[in-house]
Design a protein around this motif. Structure first.
Motif, PDB file in Angstrom:
ATOM      1  N   GLY A 236       0.953  -1.145   0.855  1.00 59.69           N
ATOM      2  CA  GLY A 236      -0.299  -0.039  -0.403  1.00 59.69           C
ATOM      3  C   GLY A 236       0.495   1.305   0.121  1.00 59.69           C
ATOM      4  N   THR A 239       3.512   0.915  -4.119  1.00 58.49           N
ATOM      5  CA  THR A 239       2.910   0.889  -4.867  1.00 58.49           C
ATOM      6  C   THR A 239       1.991   2.989  -5.631  1.00 58.49           C
ATOM      7  OG1 THR A 239       1.261   0.563  -4.059  1.00 58.49           O
ATOM      8  CG2 THR A 239       2.423  -0.973  -4.974  1.00 58.49           C
ATOM      9  N   THR A 240       1.603   2.778  -4.697  1.00 56.57           N
ATOM     10  CA  THR A 240       1.006   3.921  -4.807  1.00 56.57           C
ATOM     11  C   THR A 240       1.961   5.397  -5.441  1.00 56.57           C
ATOM     12  OG1 THR A 240      -0.693   3.543  -4.149  1.00 56.57           O
ATOM     13  CG2 THR A 240      -0.972   5.688  -5.106  1.00 56.57           C
ATOM     14  N   LEU A 284       0.745   4.686 -15.358  1.00 58.16           N
ATOM     15  CA  LEU A 284       0.505   3.168 -15.198  1.00 58.16           C
ATOM     16  C   LEU A 284       0.559   1.192 -15.744  1.00 58.16           C
ATOM     17  CD1 LEU A 284      -2.514   2.859 -12.670  1.00 58.16           C
ATOM     18  CD2 LEU A 284      -0.477   2.362 -11.711  1.00 58.16           C
ATOM     19  N   PRO A 289       4.211  -0.505 -11.184  1.00 55.61           N
ATOM     20  CA  PRO A 289       4.622  -0.432  -9.934  1.00 55.61           C
ATOM     21  C   PRO A 289       5.142  -2.407  -9.399  1.00 55.61           C
ATOM     22  CG  PRO A 289       3.239   0.478  -8.858  1.00 55.61           C
ATOM     23  CD  PRO A 289       2.443   0.550 -10.909  1.00 55.61           C
ATOM     24  N   VAL A 290       4.100  -3.093  -9.947  1.00 55.29           N
ATOM     25  CA  VAL A 290       4.466  -4.744  -9.270  1.00 55.29           C
ATOM     26  C   VAL A 290       4.045  -4.892 -10.789  1.00 55.29           C
ATOM     27  CG1 VAL A 290       3.420  -6.882  -9.294  1.00 55.29           C
ATOM     28  CG2 VAL A 290       2.298  -4.435  -7.596  1.00 55.29           C
ATOM     29  N   PHE A 358      -3.209  -3.341 -11.880  1.00 58.74           N
ATOM     30  CA  PHE A 358      -3.961  -4.105 -10.445  1.00 58.74           C
ATOM     31  C   PHE A 358      -3.952  -5.449 -10.096  1.00 58.74           C
ATOM     32  CE2 PHE A 358      -5.216   0.263 -10.596  1.00 58.74           C
ATOM     33  CZ  PHE A 358      -4.508   0.776  -9.450  1.00 58.74           C
ATOM     34  N   ARG A 362      -8.059 -13.781  -8.691  1.00 62.10           N
ATOM     35  CA  ARG A 362      -8.502 -14.285  -6.901  1.00 62.10           C
ATOM     36  C   ARG A 362      -7.699 -13.085  -6.342  1.00 62.10           C
ATOM     37  NH1 ARG A 362      -5.724 -18.676  -8.324  1.00 62.10           N
ATOM     38  NH2 ARG A 362      -4.087 -19.285  -6.787  1.00 62.10           N
ATOM     39  N   CYS A 365      -6.136  -6.449  -6.508  1.00 60.49           N
ATOM     40  CA  CYS A 365      -5.277  -5.259  -6.064  1.00 60.49           C
ATOM     41  C   CYS A 365      -7.254  -5.454  -4.567  1.00 60.49           C
ATOM     42  CB  CYS A 365      -4.803  -4.754  -6.745  1.00 60.49           C
ATOM     43  SG  CYS A 365      -3.997  -2.540  -5.347  1.00 60.49           S
TER      44      CYS A 365
HETATM   45  C1  HEM Z   1      -0.813   2.189  -8.185  1.00 66.87           C
HETATM   46  C2  HEM Z   1      -1.261   1.807  -7.008  1.00 66.87           C
HETATM   47  C3  HEM Z   1      -0.912   0.012  -6.712  1.00 66.87           C
HETATM   48  C4  HEM Z   1      -1.127  -0.700  -7.856  1.00 66.87           C
HETATM   49  C5  HEM Z   1      -0.665  -0.608  -8.695  1.00 66.87           C
HETATM   50  C6  HEM Z   1      -1.165  -2.014  -6.970  1.00 66.87           C
HETATM   51  C7  HEM Z   1      -1.091  -3.653  -8.053  1.00 66.87           C
HETATM   52  C8  HEM Z   1      -1.247  -4.623  -7.006  1.00 66.87           C
HETATM   53  C9  HEM Z   1      -1.043  -5.691  -7.692  1.00 66.87           C
HETATM   54  C10 HEM Z   1      -0.319  -6.392  -9.469  1.00 66.87           C
HETATM   55  C11 HEM Z   1      -1.600  -6.632  -6.780  1.00 66.87           C
HETATM   56  C12 HEM Z   1      -1.913  -8.149  -7.093  1.00 66.87           C
HETATM   57  C13 HEM Z   1      -0.137  -9.372  -6.925  1.00 66.87           C
HETATM   58  C14 HEM Z   1      -0.927 -10.520  -7.494  1.00 66.87           C
HETATM   59  O1  HEM Z   1      -1.165 -10.939  -8.335  1.00 66.87           O
HETATM   60  O2  HEM Z   1       0.383 -11.564  -6.818  1.00 66.87           O
HETATM   61  C15 HEM Z   1      -2.424  -6.471  -6.164  1.00 66.87           C
HETATM   62  C16 HEM Z   1      -2.297  -6.789  -4.676  1.00 66.87           C
HETATM   63  C17 HEM Z   1      -2.276  -6.292  -3.110  1.00 66.87           C
HETATM   64  N1  HEM Z   1      -2.781  -4.517  -3.551  1.00 66.87           N
HETATM   65 FE1  HEM Z   1      -2.640  -3.433  -4.737  1.00 66.87          FE
HETATM   66  N2  HEM Z   1      -1.598  -2.188  -5.707  1.00 66.87           N
HETATM   67  C18 HEM Z   1      -1.569  -0.685  -5.334  1.00 66.87           C
HETATM   68  C19 HEM Z   1      -2.234   0.228  -4.448  1.00 66.87           C
HETATM   69  C20 HEM Z   1      -2.538  -0.285  -2.973  1.00 66.87           C
HETATM   70  C21 HEM Z   1      -3.142   0.217  -2.438  1.00 66.87           C
HETATM   71  C22 HEM Z   1      -3.254   1.629  -1.768  1.00 66.87           C
HETATM   72  C23 HEM Z   1      -3.545  -0.591  -1.114  1.00 66.87           C
HETATM   73  C24 HEM Z   1      -3.606  -0.496   0.134  1.00 66.87           C
HETATM   74  C25 HEM Z   1      -3.187  -1.623   1.198  1.00 66.87           C
HETATM   75  C26 HEM Z   1      -3.404  -2.269  -1.549  1.00 66.87           C
HETATM   76  C27 HEM Z   1      -3.140  -3.557  -1.019  1.00 66.87           C
HETATM   77  C28 HEM Z   1      -3.279  -4.423  -1.995  1.00 66.87           C
HETATM   78  C29 HEM Z   1      -2.536  -6.183  -1.286  1.00 66.87           C
HETATM   79  C30 HEM Z   1      -3.619  -6.567   0.377  1.00 66.87           C
HETATM   80  C31 HEM Z   1      -3.003  -6.772  -2.267  1.00 66.87           C
HETATM   81  C32 HEM Z   1      -3.279  -8.348  -2.160  1.00 66.87           C
HETATM   82  C33 HEM Z   1      -4.213  -8.753  -2.204  1.00 66.87           C
HETATM   83  C34 HEM Z   1      -4.262 -10.262  -2.195  1.00 66.87           C
HETATM   84  O3  HEM Z   1      -4.037 -11.210  -2.902  1.00 66.87           O
HETATM   85  O4  HEM Z   1      -5.484 -11.067  -1.167  1.00 66.87           O
HETATM   86  N3  HEM Z   1      -2.666  -2.350  -3.124  1.00 66.87           N
HETATM   87  N4  HEM Z   1      -1.988  -4.408  -6.000  1.00 66.87           N
END
Ligand code: HEM
Length: 422
Positions: A236, A239-240, A284, A289-290, A358, A362, A365
């Motif tokens: 969190g 990334t942002t 993006l 970021p990821v 994102f 499952r 994000c």
């Molecule tokens: C531009 C901002 C962000 C991007 C590009 C992003 C991207 C991603 C991506 C690609 C995943 C999937 C990872 C996977 O498949 O293994 C993910 C999962 C996740 N992101 Fe984000 N994210 C962002 C912001 C945030 C924010 C602000 C939070 C708040 C806490 C967050 C919390 C999470 C969580 C907890 C997961 C895991 C979800 C799960 O597996 O159940 N992310 N994010």
């Protein structure tokens, strides 16, 4: 600190091409397959034959960001109420609370003719939002948590990179740095959890840390609480901030885009901002970021033409798919217009996994609405008031670890535009 530094040529992050060309190896020495095709990405992110794998857990812990299977499901069930999917504005108030602090630091820089550290200031902002909205506690606008958090991010990025990219080796000095960063982070996580446990934070909304502490304290699972806090911090905070950082660099390098954005914001301070959203999406696309998502095969499977054995690793290469010339015209050009609505309605990707910053499936994000609010609100406030120039004596560079980010020493100069403010 050990971290891959990469020149950015135009928009091209040179080192990504080189790392991919040299190849990566899983912990057992088997080559890692980079998936660069949208259809293959869909298979890996949706098929039950793939999970996140042991490599991710070994460096990131077993929290919601790196776990899978029944363990992940349980953690997602605990955390989900703090990110209600049907309430996209749930965290908006945390964002609007933090924006003035960000703006005041940029205004102070403009007034004193100092430059601002792009990574430092954007992480300071996203950390404040995260601590308030997700961990249920406030940080002042000039808080000093940035160093601890960034050192920790760099260290896990370094450990990951040295495991999978054979070019890197961790020497003793770097390992000592990694250990120090982990200890400092441990202290910060302890403090954070203690503050939340004893907090009289009064809010009518649930926060993720409150939910985690309640559920895992009941099982005496202190390690589990730590895993979740670290997971949420990595997911969190950086990334942002990285998206916001790259976006500021793109505005500095493309003043005509900054001018158009400023005009749109001033003309409709509270209205829709299709160009702003297009600028966010284009950033993006070019700098996800990821930049790759790791998956491990749970049994033998063929993907594309390639046979995989059980335990083989694949990297869903978001950064490559986002620049696939078969999908994107002039893939390396920063052209936000490509995301603008056309005569037939809103922009639509040619494939569900042509553009997926994102993620999907499952593990989609959980914080995507929060992230979009952070980006929209901060950009409205910053681009509506300032213009930016890259500090001329610093090379614009990126760093590659678990996430893709602007290099820590990149700085921009900030100038008040004058005239009306949104
Ligand atoms: C531009 C901002 C962000 C991007 C590009 C992003 C991207 C991603 C991506 C690609 C995943 C999937 C990872 C996977 O498949 O293994 C993910 C999962 C996740 N992101 Fe984000 N994210 C962002 C912001 C945030 C924010 C602000 C939070 C708040 C806490 C967050 C919390 C999470 C969580 C907890 C997961 C895991 C979800 C799960 O597996 O159940 N992310 N994010």
């Amino acid at each position: 600190m050990l971290i891959f530094r990469s020149e950015i040529r135009g928009t091209r992050v040179v080192e990504i091409d080189e790392l991919v060309a040299r190849g990566a190896r899983g912990p057992a020495g088997r080559p890692v397959l980079f998936l660069r095709d949208a259809g293959e990405a869909e298979v890996a992110l949706h098929s039950p034959v793939f999970d996140r794998g042991r490599l991710a857990r070994s460096f990131g812990g077993n929290g919601i960001l790196f776990s899978d299977g029944a363990h992940w499901k349980e953690r997602r069930r605990i955390i989900q109420p703090a990110f209600p999917p049907r309430e996209p504005d749930f965290h908006l108030q945390d964002v609007t609370w933090a924006v003035p602090g960000l703006v005041s630091r940029f205004a102070a820089a403009a007034e004193s003719d100092e430059s601002v550290g792009v990574v430092e200031e954007t992480v300071r902002f996203t950390t404040r939002v995260l601590y308030r909205g997700v961990f249920g506690q406030d940080l002042p606008s000039d808080h000093d948590r940035v160093g601890v958090i960034l050192d920790f991010f760099d260290s896990i990025g370094g450990v990951l990179s040295s495991t999978i990219f054979p070019r890197l080796r961790l020497d003793g000095r770097t390992m000592a740095e990694v250990r120090r960063a982990a200890e400092a982070m441990e202290e910060e996580v302890n403090r954070l959890v203690e503050v939340r446990r004893n907090s009289d934070f009064t809010s009518d909304r649930v926060d993720a840390l409150g939910e985690i502490v309640e559920a895992l304290d009941a099982k005496d699972d202190v390690r589990g609480i730590h895993d979740e806090v670290r997971s949420l911090l990595v997911a969190g905070a950086e990334t942002t901030s990285n998206t916001l950082g790259f976006l500021l660099l793109m505005l500095a390098g493309h003043p005509e885009v900054g001018d158009r954005l400023h005009e749109e914001i001033v003309a409709a301070p509270d209205g829709d901002s299709p160009f702003m959203d297009a600028v966010i999406f284009e950033t993006l696309r070019l700098f996800p970021p990821v930049w790759f998502q790791t998956r491990e095969a749970l049994e033998s499977i063929e993907i594309g033409e390639t046979p995989l054995e059980k335990d083989d690793l694949v990297f869903v290469a978001t950064a490559l798919i986002h620049r696939d010339p078969a999908i994107w015209e002039e893939p390396d050009a920063f052209r936000p217009e490509r995301f603008l609505p056309g005569p037939d309605g809103p922009w639509r990707p040619p494939h569900r996994y042509a553009f997926f910053p994102f993620g999907g499936g499952r593990h989609l994000c959980i914080g995507r609405h929060l992230a979009m609010h952070e980006l929209q609100r901060s950009i409205r406030a910053l681009a509506g008031r300032f213009r930016f120039e890259i500090e001329s004596d610093v090379e614009v560079a990126a760093e590659l670890g678990v996430v893709l980010k602007p290099a820590r020493d990149v700085r921009v100069r900030v100038f008040e535009r004058g005239g009306d403010r949104p």
